[in-house]
Scaffold this motif. Sequence first.
Motif, PDB file in Angstrom:
ATOM      1  N   PRO A  87      37.660  34.957  45.722  1.00 51.18           N
ATOM      2  CA  PRO A  87      36.943  34.348  46.861  1.00 51.18           C
ATOM      3  C   PRO A  87      36.034  35.514  47.826  1.00 51.18           C
ATOM      4  CG  PRO A  87      38.867  33.502  47.277  1.00 51.18           C
ATOM      5  CD  PRO A  87      39.267  34.787  46.673  1.00 51.18           C
ATOM      6  N   GLN A  88      34.456  34.653  47.385  1.00 49.72           N
ATOM      7  CA  GLN A  88      33.295  35.789  47.699  1.00 49.72           C
ATOM      8  C   GLN A  88      33.328  36.298  48.752  1.00 49.72           C
ATOM      9  OE1 GLN A  88      30.244  37.183  46.241  1.00 49.72           O
ATOM     10  NE2 GLN A  88      31.706  36.459  44.777  1.00 49.72           N
ATOM     11  N   ARG A  89      34.127  35.191  49.949  1.00 55.78           N
ATOM     12  CA  ARG A  89      34.215  35.516  51.591  1.00 55.78           C
ATOM     13  C   ARG A  89      34.777  36.979  51.772  1.00 55.78           C
ATOM     14  NH1 ARG A  89      37.247  31.142  51.128  1.00 55.78           N
ATOM     15  NH2 ARG A  89      39.835  31.293  51.770  1.00 55.78           N
ATOM     16  N   PHE A  90      35.888  37.472  50.711  1.00 60.40           N
ATOM     17  CA  PHE A  90      36.183  38.474  51.002  1.00 60.40           C
ATOM     18  C   PHE A  90      35.552  39.628  50.061  1.00 60.40           C
ATOM     19  CE2 PHE A  90      39.885  35.122  50.604  1.00 60.40           C
ATOM     20  CZ  PHE A  90      40.562  35.090  52.529  1.00 60.40           C
ATOM     21  N   GLY A  91      34.408  39.621  50.239  1.00 60.75           N
ATOM     22  CA  GLY A  91      33.889  40.499  49.449  1.00 60.75           C
ATOM     23  C   GLY A  91      33.556  40.633  47.514  1.00 60.75           C
ATOM     24  N   ALA A  92      32.691  40.832  47.547  1.00 61.24           N
ATOM     25  CA  ALA A  92      32.291  40.463  46.098  1.00 61.24           C
ATOM     26  C   ALA A  92      33.152  41.358  45.004  1.00 61.24           C
ATOM     27  CB  ALA A  92      30.798  41.043  46.124  1.00 61.24           C
ATOM     28  N   THR A  93      33.563  41.487  44.308  1.00 60.57           N
ATOM     29  CA  THR A  93      34.465  42.429  43.970  1.00 60.57           C
ATOM     30  C   THR A  93      34.218  42.609  41.688  1.00 60.57           C
ATOM     31  OG1 THR A  93      36.878  43.789  44.066  1.00 60.57           O
ATOM     32  CG2 THR A  93      36.478  41.559  43.908  1.00 60.57           C
ATOM     33  N   PRO A  94      34.685  43.583  41.299  1.00 60.16           N
ATOM     34  CA  PRO A  94      34.563  43.634  39.870  1.00 60.16           C
ATOM     35  C   PRO A  94      36.030  43.156  39.918  1.00 60.16           C
ATOM     36  CG  PRO A  94      34.353  45.499  40.106  1.00 60.16           C
ATOM     37  CD  PRO A  94      34.296  44.806  41.971  1.00 60.16           C
ATOM     38  N   TYR A  95      37.383  43.465  40.575  1.00 55.11           N
ATOM     39  CA  TYR A  95      38.332  43.208  39.791  1.00 55.11           C
ATOM     40  C   TYR A  95      39.109  41.242  39.821  1.00 55.11           C
ATOM     41  CZ  TYR A  95      37.994  47.538  40.899  1.00 55.11           C
ATOM     42  OH  TYR A  95      37.564  49.344  40.873  1.00 55.11           O
ATOM     43  N   ARG A  96      40.231  40.983  39.491  1.00 56.43           N
ATOM     44  CA  ARG A  96      40.718  39.459  39.923  1.00 56.43           C
ATOM     45  C   ARG A  96      42.372  40.150  41.116  1.00 56.43           C
ATOM     46  NH1 ARG A  96      36.498  39.288  38.051  1.00 56.43           N
ATOM     47  NH2 ARG A  96      35.482  38.148  36.570  1.00 56.43           N
ATOM     48  N   TYR A  97      42.632  39.244  41.259  1.00 58.30           N
ATOM     49  CA  TYR A  97      44.043  39.300  41.409  1.00 58.30           C
ATOM     50  C   TYR A  97      45.544  38.424  40.922  1.00 58.30           C
ATOM     51  CZ  TYR A  97      43.862  34.760  44.272  1.00 58.30           C
ATOM     52  OH  TYR A  97      43.837  33.187  44.516  1.00 58.30           O
ATOM     53  N   THR A  98      46.422  39.004  41.151  1.00 57.36           N
ATOM     54  CA  THR A  98      47.519  38.078  40.882  1.00 57.36           C
ATOM     55  C   THR A  98      48.655  38.740  41.572  1.00 57.36           C
ATOM     56  OG1 THR A  98      48.393  37.258  38.833  1.00 57.36           O
ATOM     57  CG2 THR A  98      48.337  39.512  38.659  1.00 57.36           C
ATOM     58  N   VAL A  99      49.915  37.894  41.547  1.00 55.56           N
ATOM     59  CA  VAL A  99      50.632  38.462  42.003  1.00 55.56           C
ATOM     60  C   VAL A  99      52.363  38.849  41.899  1.00 55.56           C
ATOM     61  CG1 VAL A  99      53.073  37.795  44.261  1.00 55.56           C
ATOM     62  CG2 VAL A  99      50.179  36.563  44.021  1.00 55.56           C
ATOM     63  N   VAL A 100      52.684  39.965  41.138  1.00 53.76           N
ATOM     64  CA  VAL A 100      53.510  40.480  40.514  1.00 53.76           C
ATOM     65  C   VAL A 100      54.903  41.249  41.389  1.00 53.76           C
ATOM     66  CG1 VAL A 100      54.001  42.373  39.133  1.00 53.76           C
ATOM     67  CG2 VAL A 100      52.039  41.234  39.442  1.00 53.76           C
ATOM     68  N   ASN A 101      55.586  40.797  41.455  1.00 52.72           N
ATOM     69  CA  ASN A 101      57.386  41.305  42.185  1.00 52.72           C
ATOM     70  C   ASN A 101      56.568  41.324  43.949  1.00 52.72           C
ATOM     71  OD1 ASN A 101      57.863  42.147  39.844  1.00 52.72           O
ATOM     72  ND2 ASN A 101      58.160  44.120  39.969  1.00 52.72           N
ATOM     73  N   GLY A 102      56.184  40.258  44.021  1.00 52.37           N
ATOM     74  CA  GLY A 102      56.137  39.597  45.197  1.00 52.37           C
ATOM     75  C   GLY A 102      54.954  40.337  46.369  1.00 52.37           C
ATOM     76  N   GLU A 103      53.961  41.175  45.108  1.00 54.02           N
ATOM     77  CA  GLU A 103      52.923  41.843  45.850  1.00 54.02           C
ATOM     78  C   GLU A 103      51.777  41.492  45.104  1.00 54.02           C
ATOM     79  OE1 GLU A 103      53.235  44.447  47.892  1.00 54.02           O
ATOM     80  OE2 GLU A 103      55.822  45.558  47.855  1.00 54.02           O
ATOM     81  N   THR A 104      50.890  40.718  46.239  1.00 51.88           N
ATOM     82  CA  THR A 104      49.555  41.290  45.853  1.00 51.88           C
ATOM     83  C   THR A 104      48.712  42.241  45.567  1.00 51.88           C
ATOM     84  OG1 THR A 104      49.696  38.461  47.391  1.00 51.88           O
ATOM     85  CG2 THR A 104      47.309  39.793  46.666  1.00 51.88           C
ATOM     86  N   VAL A 105      48.427  41.665  43.988  1.00 46.81           N
ATOM     87  CA  VAL A 105      47.265  43.063  43.661  1.00 46.81           C
ATOM     88  C   VAL A 105      45.982  43.067  43.116  1.00 46.81           C
ATOM     89  CG1 VAL A 105      49.184  44.509  42.845  1.00 46.81           C
ATOM     90  CG2 VAL A 105      48.797  42.678  41.334  1.00 46.81           C
ATOM     91  N   VAL A 107      43.926  43.927  40.178  1.00 46.59           N
ATOM     92  CA  VAL A 107      43.575  44.572  38.246  1.00 46.59           C
ATOM     93  C   VAL A 107      42.271  43.990  38.086  1.00 46.59           C
ATOM     94  CG1 VAL A 107      44.628  43.425  36.816  1.00 46.59           C
ATOM     95  CG2 VAL A 107      45.724  43.293  38.726  1.00 46.59           C
ATOM     96  N   GLU A 108      41.861  45.787  36.841  1.00 52.13           N
ATOM     97  CA  GLU A 108      40.760  45.503  36.513  1.00 52.13           C
ATOM     98  C   GLU A 108      41.246  44.539  35.166  1.00 52.13           C
ATOM     99  OE1 GLU A 108      37.729  46.503  34.084  1.00 52.13           O
ATOM    100  OE2 GLU A 108      39.968  46.890  33.165  1.00 52.13           O
ATOM    101  N   PRO A 109      40.213  43.520  35.028  1.00 54.32           N
ATOM    102  CA  PRO A 109      40.616  42.361  33.587  1.00 54.32           C
ATOM    103  C   PRO A 109      40.879  43.008  32.704  1.00 54.32           C
ATOM    104  CG  PRO A 109      38.793  42.155  34.887  1.00 54.32           C
ATOM    105  CD  PRO A 109      39.179  43.275  35.175  1.00 54.32           C
ATOM    106  N   ARG A 110      39.711  44.000  32.526  1.00 53.67           N
ATOM    107  CA  ARG A 110      39.943  43.749  31.223  1.00 53.67           C
ATOM    108  C   ARG A 110      40.831  45.023  30.170  1.00 53.67           C
ATOM    109  NH1 ARG A 110      33.494  45.932  30.419  1.00 53.67           N
ATOM    110  NH2 ARG A 110      33.087  43.575  30.484  1.00 53.67           N
ATOM    111  N   SER A 111      41.693  45.783  31.742  1.00 59.52           N
ATOM    112  CA  SER A 111      42.516  47.200  31.323  1.00 59.52           C
ATOM    113  C   SER A 111      44.155  46.555  31.501  1.00 59.52           C
ATOM    114  CB  SER A 111      42.091  48.364  31.357  1.00 59.52           C
ATOM    115  OG  SER A 111      42.118  48.085  33.426  1.00 59.52           O
ATOM    116  N   ARG A 112      44.031  45.617  32.926  1.00 62.72           N
ATOM    117  CA  ARG A 112      45.233  44.820  33.315  1.00 62.72           C
ATOM    118  C   ARG A 112      46.051  45.883  34.027  1.00 62.72           C
ATOM    119  NH1 ARG A 112      45.819  44.060  28.060  1.00 62.72           N
ATOM    120  NH2 ARG A 112      47.860  46.025  27.854  1.00 62.72           N
TER     121      ARG A 112
END
Length: 119
Positions: A87-105, A107-112
Motif C-alpha cells: 500500500p502507498q501509505r508504506f511508501g512507494a516501492t517496486p517490490y511486492r510482499y508475501t508471507v513465507v514461513n511466517g516471515e513477511t518479505v 520480493v522483486e516480482p520478476r526474479s521472485r
Amino acid sequence: MRNRILAVAAVAAAITVPAVAAQAQTVGVVRGGPPVAVEEDGGIAVDQRPAFREYIVRERVPNYTIPDRVVVGTVLPDAGVTYYDVPQRFGATPYRYTVVNGETVLVEPRSRRIVQVVD
C-alpha cells in the motif's frame, strides 16, 4: 592557524553528516497523506515496519511454506506463491510482499528474489 583547521573540520563534518543520513532513507509524500520514509533500496523503512506487520495480520495474508530458511537473496518458487502490492501509505516501492514461513518479505516480482525480510 589551529583554529582555522578546527573550523574547516567542523564545517566539513556538518556538511557530511546530513549526506550520510540521507543515504539511509528517502522521505516522500503520498498524495493526501503524511510524509513517509522509504529505505533507499525501496524497502519498508524501520519506523513503518510495525504498522506494516499489523496491516499484514489484519489482511490475513496466507502463509507459504518453503523448506529453506527465509533470507535475503532466496529465490521463491514460480508457482504457489501469491504476491501483493505494498500500500502507498508504506511508501512507494517496486517490490511486492508475501508471507513465507511466517516471515513477511518483500520480493522483486520478476526474479521472485527476496530483497527484504520485514522484521
